[in-house]
Scaffold this motif. Structure first.
Motif, PDB file in Angstrom:
ATOM      1  N   MET A   1      44.626  42.887  42.546  1.00  0.00           N
ATOM      2  CA  MET A   1      44.240  41.483  42.393  1.00  0.00           C
ATOM      3  C   MET A   1      42.908  41.377  41.637  1.00  0.00           C
ATOM      4  SD  MET A   1      45.402  40.138  46.176  1.00  0.00           S
ATOM      5  CE  MET A   1      44.427  38.653  46.140  1.00  0.00           C
ATOM      6  N   GLN A   2      41.994  42.285  41.921  1.00  0.00           N
ATOM      7  CA  GLN A   2      40.717  42.291  41.201  1.00  0.00           C
ATOM      8  C   GLN A   2      40.936  42.566  39.716  1.00  0.00           C
ATOM      9  OE1 GLN A   2      38.925  45.249  43.847  1.00  0.00           O
ATOM     10  NE2 GLN A   2      37.160  43.872  44.074  1.00  0.00           N
ATOM     11  N   GLN A   3      41.818  43.510  39.433  1.00  0.00           N
ATOM     12  CA  GLN A   3      42.133  43.818  38.031  1.00  0.00           C
ATOM     13  C   GLN A   3      42.695  42.573  37.341  1.00  0.00           C
ATOM     14  OE1 GLN A   3      45.092  46.889  37.618  1.00  0.00           O
ATOM     15  NE2 GLN A   3      44.972  46.896  35.396  1.00  0.00           N
ATOM     16  N   PHE A   4      43.610  41.895  38.010  1.00  0.00           N
ATOM     17  CA  PHE A   4      44.202  40.688  37.455  1.00  0.00           C
ATOM     18  C   PHE A   4      43.136  39.609  37.242  1.00  0.00           C
ATOM     19  CE2 PHE A   4      46.573  36.752  37.375  1.00  0.00           C
ATOM     20  CZ  PHE A   4      47.686  37.068  36.624  1.00  0.00           C
ATOM     21  N   ALA A   5      42.256  39.425  38.228  1.00  0.00           N
ATOM     22  CA  ALA A   5      41.192  38.418  38.130  1.00  0.00           C
ATOM     23  C   ALA A   5      40.239  38.741  36.983  1.00  0.00           C
ATOM     24  CB  ALA A   5      40.434  38.316  39.449  1.00  0.00           C
ATOM     25  N   ASP A   6      39.912  40.025  36.818  1.00  0.00           N
ATOM     26  CA  ASP A   6      39.038  40.426  35.713  1.00  0.00           C
ATOM     27  C   ASP A   6      39.674  40.092  34.366  1.00  0.00           C
ATOM     28  OD1 ASP A   6      37.076  41.403  37.443  1.00  0.00           O
ATOM     29  OD2 ASP A   6      37.753  43.481  37.282  1.00  0.00           O
ATOM     30  N   LEU A   7      40.963  40.376  34.243  1.00  0.00           N
ATOM     31  CA  LEU A   7      41.667  40.058  32.994  1.00  0.00           C
ATOM     32  C   LEU A   7      41.703  38.548  32.770  1.00  0.00           C
ATOM     33  CD1 LEU A   7      44.607  42.605  33.225  1.00  0.00           C
ATOM     34  CD2 LEU A   7      42.705  42.661  31.589  1.00  0.00           C
ATOM     35  N   ARG A   8      41.958  37.806  33.815  1.00  0.00           N
ATOM     36  CA  ARG A   8      42.008  36.339  33.717  1.00  0.00           C
ATOM     37  C   ARG A   8      40.677  35.786  33.201  1.00  0.00           C
ATOM     38  NH1 ARG A   8      40.616  32.522  37.890  1.00  0.00           N
ATOM     39  NH2 ARG A   8      41.591  30.508  37.506  1.00  0.00           N
ATOM     40  N   ARG A   9      39.597  36.355  33.699  1.00  0.00           N
ATOM     41  CA  ARG A   9      38.258  35.923  33.299  1.00  0.00           C
ATOM     42  C   ARG A   9      38.019  36.147  31.808  1.00  0.00           C
ATOM     43  NH1 ARG A   9      36.340  38.707  37.250  1.00  0.00           N
ATOM     44  NH2 ARG A   9      36.645  37.230  38.924  1.00  0.00           N
ATOM     45  N   LYS A  10      38.695  37.143  31.245  1.00  0.00           N
ATOM     46  CA  LYS A  10      38.505  37.483  29.825  1.00  0.00           C
ATOM     47  C   LYS A  10      39.271  36.552  28.894  1.00  0.00           C
ATOM     48  CE  LYS A  10      37.442  42.268  30.781  1.00  0.00           C
ATOM     49  NZ  LYS A  10      37.921  43.651  30.763  1.00  0.00           N
ATOM     50  N   GLY A  11      40.150  35.716  29.457  1.00  0.00           N
ATOM     51  CA  GLY A  11      40.801  34.700  28.652  1.00  0.00           C
ATOM     52  C   GLY A  11      42.145  35.088  28.082  1.00  0.00           C
ATOM     53  N   SER A  12      42.555  34.322  27.092  1.00  0.00           N
ATOM     54  CA  SER A  12      43.917  34.414  26.566  1.00  0.00           C
ATOM     55  C   SER A  12      44.224  35.743  25.882  1.00  0.00           C
ATOM     56  CB  SER A  12      44.203  33.259  25.614  1.00  0.00           C
ATOM     57  OG  SER A  12      43.321  33.302  24.519  1.00  0.00           O
ATOM     58  N   ALA A  13      43.216  36.493  25.496  1.00  0.00           N
ATOM     59  CA  ALA A  13      43.464  37.796  24.870  1.00  0.00           C
ATOM     60  C   ALA A  13      44.136  38.764  25.841  1.00  0.00           C
ATOM     61  CB  ALA A  13      42.158  38.390  24.353  1.00  0.00           C
ATOM     62  N   THR A  14      44.118  38.460  27.131  1.00  0.00           N
ATOM     63  CA  THR A  14      44.673  39.371  28.142  1.00  0.00           C
ATOM     64  C   THR A  14      45.992  38.874  28.737  1.00  0.00           C
ATOM     65  OG1 THR A  14      43.488  38.336  29.984  1.00  0.00           O
ATOM     66  CG2 THR A  14      42.325  40.091  28.769  1.00  0.00           C
ATOM     67  N   ILE A  15      46.568  37.876  28.134  1.00  0.00           N
ATOM     68  CA  ILE A  15      47.808  37.306  28.676  1.00  0.00           C
ATOM     69  C   ILE A  15      48.891  38.374  28.821  1.00  0.00           C
ATOM     70  CG2 ILE A  15      49.749  35.777  28.120  1.00  0.00           C
ATOM     71  CD1 ILE A  15      47.655  33.755  27.102  1.00  0.00           C
ATOM     72  N   HIS A  16      49.085  39.199  27.812  1.00  0.00           N
ATOM     73  CA  HIS A  16      50.109  40.235  27.868  1.00  0.00           C
ATOM     74  C   HIS A  16      49.850  41.194  29.034  1.00  0.00           C
ATOM     75  CE1 HIS A  16      53.036  43.237  26.638  1.00  0.00           C
ATOM     76  NE2 HIS A  16      52.081  44.142  26.769  1.00  0.00           N
ATOM     77  N   GLU A  17      48.621  41.635  29.193  1.00  0.00           N
ATOM     78  CA  GLU A  17      48.286  42.567  30.271  1.00  0.00           C
ATOM     79  C   GLU A  17      48.524  41.936  31.648  1.00  0.00           C
ATOM     80  OE1 GLU A  17      44.463  44.979  29.048  1.00  0.00           O
ATOM     81  OE2 GLU A  17      44.497  43.005  28.072  1.00  0.00           O
ATOM     82  N   ARG A  18      48.196  40.665  31.766  1.00  0.00           N
ATOM     83  CA  ARG A  18      48.420  39.980  33.048  1.00  0.00           C
ATOM     84  C   ARG A  18      49.914  39.849  33.338  1.00  0.00           C
ATOM     85  NH1 ARG A  18      45.089  34.683  32.468  1.00  0.00           N
ATOM     86  NH2 ARG A  18      44.830  35.289  30.298  1.00  0.00           N
ATOM     87  N   ARG A  19      50.691  39.544  32.299  1.00  0.00           N
ATOM     88  CA  ARG A  19      52.136  39.444  32.485  1.00  0.00           C
ATOM     89  C   ARG A  19      52.706  40.777  32.928  1.00  0.00           C
ATOM     90  NH1 ARG A  19      56.230  40.973  29.621  1.00  0.00           N
ATOM     91  NH2 ARG A  19      55.070  41.217  27.687  1.00  0.00           N
ATOM     92  N   VAL A  20      52.247  41.871  32.328  1.00  0.00           N
ATOM     93  CA  VAL A  20      52.736  43.206  32.689  1.00  0.00           C
ATOM     94  C   VAL A  20      52.413  43.508  34.154  1.00  0.00           C
ATOM     95  CG1 VAL A  20      52.403  45.684  32.271  1.00  0.00           C
ATOM     96  CG2 VAL A  20      52.730  44.117  30.335  1.00  0.00           C
TER      97      VAL A  20
END
Length: 127
Positions: free
Chosen positions: A67-86
């Protein structure tokens, strides 16, 4: 107009304790929550929606670390959408596997219940 909620109100609405909300903020699951001039937290509708999503992730067995990893990616914005989806797709696969295991276990329990009902009926018939 958006209603700002106190930590007690958001705790009641989300089912999390005040302690857990503070912990989530401290470990980075929640962005730093806005504060009043006197220093009290004030939660927005967006904060509430995010907390409810975190609750769903926890309820489905996602680890705090993931969840922390996901939250960190979310904070970084739309550039991480693919990583969050994975991350979500991987978690979805894990949840589906657990559901299959639960279904199999439930079927086993149901068969055992039928067996015991039959034993009870046999016991009554012999009396």
């Amino acid at each position: 107009m958006e209603k700002e909620l106190t930590i007690q109100e958001i705790a009641k609405l989300t089912g999390l304790s005040v302690h857990t909300l503070r912990y989530y903020e401290r470990i980075g699951l929640l962005d730093h929550v806005a504060r009043t001039n006197s220093g009290y937290r004030k939660y927005s509708d967006a904060d509430r929606a995010w907390i409810e999503f975190l609750n769903r992730l926890r309820a489905t067995g996602m680890t705090i670390r993931k969840m922390q990893q996901f939250a960190d990616l979310r904070r970084k914005g739309s550039a991480t959408i693919h990583e969050r989806r994975v991350i979500l797709e991987e978690h979805q696969a894990e949840v589906r596997m657990r559901l299959l295991e639960l279904q199999s276990n439930l079927e086993s329990i149901e068969h055992k219940i039928v067996h015991y009902k039959e034993l009870e009926e046999d016991e009554l018939a012999t009396k």
